[in-house]
Design a protein around this motif. Structure first.
Motif, short mmCIF file in Angstrom:
data_model
loop_
_atom_site.label_atom_id
_atom_site.label_comp_id
_atom_site.label_asym_id
_atom_site.label_seq_id
_atom_site.Cartn_x
_atom_site.Cartn_y
_atom_site.Cartn_z
N GLY A 280 7.39 -3.16 8.11
CA GLY A 280 6.41 -2.70 7.19
C GLY A 280 6.50 -1.21 7.15
O GLY A 280 7.01 -0.57 7.93
N GLN A 281 5.88 -0.40 6.08
CA GLN A 281 6.14 0.85 5.85
C GLN A 281 4.56 1.37 5.68
O GLN A 281 3.76 0.91 5.39
N ASP A 294 3.01 -0.74 2.82
CA ASP A 294 3.51 -2.07 2.48
C ASP A 294 3.57 -2.77 3.87
O ASP A 294 4.83 -2.64 4.46
N LEU A 295 2.65 -2.97 4.58
CA LEU A 295 2.69 -3.42 6.05
C LEU A 295 3.21 -4.52 6.35
O LEU A 295 3.77 -4.59 7.54
N PRO A 302 14.11 1.50 -0.34
CA PRO A 302 12.84 2.59 -0.18
C PRO A 302 11.70 2.43 -0.53
O PRO A 302 10.74 3.47 -0.60
N ALA A 303 11.44 1.34 -0.82
CA ALA A 303 10.02 1.06 -1.33
C ALA A 303 8.84 1.34 -0.15
O ALA A 303 9.29 0.99 1.03
N VAL A 361 10.20 6.02 -2.47
CA VAL A 361 10.36 7.23 -2.11
C VAL A 361 11.91 7.33 -1.79
O VAL A 361 12.53 6.93 -0.92
N HIS A 362 12.41 8.46 -2.44
CA HIS A 362 14.11 8.76 -2.43
C HIS A 362 14.22 10.25 -1.73
O HIS A 362 15.30 10.59 -1.96
N GLY A 363 13.39 10.74 -0.96
CA GLY A 363 13.94 11.90 -0.28
C GLY A 363 13.05 13.05 -0.56
O GLY A 363 12.15 12.96 -1.73
#
Length: 477
Positions: A280-281, A294-295, A302-303, A361-363
């Protein structure tokens, strides 16, 4: 007293568990009863030393139980705490002390640790700083974040802000629950490790686990032997676990969350194949705390998931902005282009899926990079190099490692510059490759070139003899 809600919250959390229940374990275990007694003991000690409501205390200690109950005891005294990473060198610490002027510095005896591993206990050295000043803001916590100028930004969190974030974490149904065991690999001086890890565990009665060294087999065996249900870490931890040859199943693991930096899709896939759990993120910033999660890892990087309840975001020209009631920065000159009319510019490139609402997120757009979960401002590294008397200009880039392209007058070497940086920067910020030449190439309008291939080609042609692009990277470690 502005910090009274946090003091009351800590007292309630410490009183809410049975004496003999295990609170945390590293080499040895600590019960809730021992945690309570250590916090009370330190409260009395700090009272004798004059720490009271509104006192300002900088804390730079190795990750340990001692560090955790020191933080809880200081908050229970109503102090404003300034958390400093143990990897910071003494020069970096002195810069922050000069900037913030705290009344006390509590440390574990040294700065600039190269490797930081969890210890059960450590010494507490208390330095009374006669020129320090009591708090002039209501913040309970000050943290430091590099910015695009290369100078540290001071970020303040009030007691209300901290408790609101604990509440936001508690409202996420996937987060650790009462009685579960959480292996916490994130830095305890940074927001996710401290708030999402330690304070959330206090709030719900979850147990904490810490590894006693950085070896991947220790990480894996700790997860397996403790039958841990949750793993919080940075991408490096998950990459290690996918590389290890030992076939050790983790049948009790239900939740694995990465924070601090983007995780590579191939690590996400390998971990799921190996252990049957999606990574997860947890996406956030020091300035705002948690932004999106997004656990359960339902969406591949990259979501980073959906904004957490209570968080308002918007996207302008491909950049993410977050709504905040007040500027998180303590000084007006910290704000710059980041905070305007209630919106904080994150400098992160992102998009929101029109169909699902998922944020990716892309950087970043500025000089801030994340390495091993630790933020490095390349501008700060450039400033450190520019202070060298034999350096005329410098460009610092990050690809797979940090590289410095340096214009010099010919009286210094890559090895000397590495030593110079090691005296002024934390180890993880030091360039691993140096390319030296009489000048750093510039564009037609006079700006320094920041394209790596062009820099390598043009500076190699300039140099009368090969510079070290870094045989030193290994010798200097």
């Amino acid at each position: 007293m502005e910090n009274a809600p946090l003091k009351s919250w800590i007292a309630d959390m410490l009183a809410g568990q049975a004496e003999e229940t295990l609170w945390a374990r590293a080499r040895s275990g600590v019960t809730w009863g021992r945690l309570r007694s250590k916090v009370t003991e330190l409260e009395r000690l700090f009272e004798i030393q004059g720490v009271k409501s509104g006192s300002t205390v900088a804390v730079q200690m190795v990750p340990s139980f001692t560090y955790l109950w020191t933080v809880l005891a200081l908050w229970s005294r109503g102090a404003q705490i300034m958390l400093m990473d143990p990897r910071l060198t003494r020069i970096e610490v002195d810069r922050l002390l000069t900037l913030c002027e705290p009344q006390y510095l509590m440390s574990s005896g040294s700065s600039g640790a190269v490797r930081v591993v969890f210890q059960d206990e450590c010494e507490i050295q208390v330095e009374v700083r006669r020129g320090g000043h009591p708090a002039v803001t209501p913040h309970a916590l000050l943290q430091f974040s590099s910015g695009s100028t290369g100078h540290p930004k001071i970020i303040g969190r009030t007691a209300g802000s901290l408790l609101a974030e604990v509440s936001r974490f508690g409202g996420l149904p996937e987060m650790p629950r009462a009685g579960e065991r959480v292996l916490l690999g994130n830095s305890l001086t940074h927001s996710f490790g401290l708030i999402g890890g330690v304070l959330h565990a206090l709030a719900v009665g979850a147990g904490l686990l810490f590894t006693v060294n950085g070896r991947p087999r220790t990480l894996l065996s700790t997860l397996a032997d403790a039958e841990a249900q949750v793993l919080f870490g940075v991408p490096f931890h998950f990459e290690l676990l996918t590389r290890i040859s030992d076939e050790v199943p983790l049948p009790h693991l239900r939740l694995a969350v990465s924070g601090g930096e983007a995780i590579r899709p191939e690590v996400y896939r390998r971990f799921r194949e190996r252990y049957g759990v999606r990574i997860g993120q947890a996406y956030g910033m020091t300035e705002t705390g948690i932004i999106a999660t997004d656990l359960t890892g339902a969406h591949e990087p990259p979501a980073v998931g959906f904004p957490v309840p209570g968080t308002e975001i918007r996207v302008r020209s491909g950049e993410l902005y977050v709504r905040t009631d007040d500027s998180p920065y303590l000084y007006a000159n910290d704000v710059g282009s980041r905070y305007t009319d209630g919106w904080l510019r994150t400098h992160d490139l992102c998009d929101v899926d029109d169909r699902t609402g998922v944020l990716s997120v892309h950087g970043g757009t500025d000089s801030l990079v994340v390495i091993g979960g630790l933020k490095v401002d390349l501008g700060e590294v450039e400033l450190a190099l520019a202070e060298h008397p034999d350096v005329t200009e410098a460009v610092v880039l990050f690809t797979s490692t940090i590289e410095a392209f340096v214009g010099t007058n010919g009286r210094t070497t890559a090895r000397e510059l590495h030593t110079w940086c090691s005296e002024r920067l934390s180890q993880y910020k030091i360039p691993r490759r140096f390319q030296l030449a009489p000048a750093v190439p510039r564009t037609s309008n006079g700006k320094l070139v920041r394209n790596r291939e062009l820099l390598l080609t043009r500076m190699s042609a300039q140099a009368s003899s090969p510079s070290s692009p870094l045989g030193l990277s290994e010798a200097g470690k």
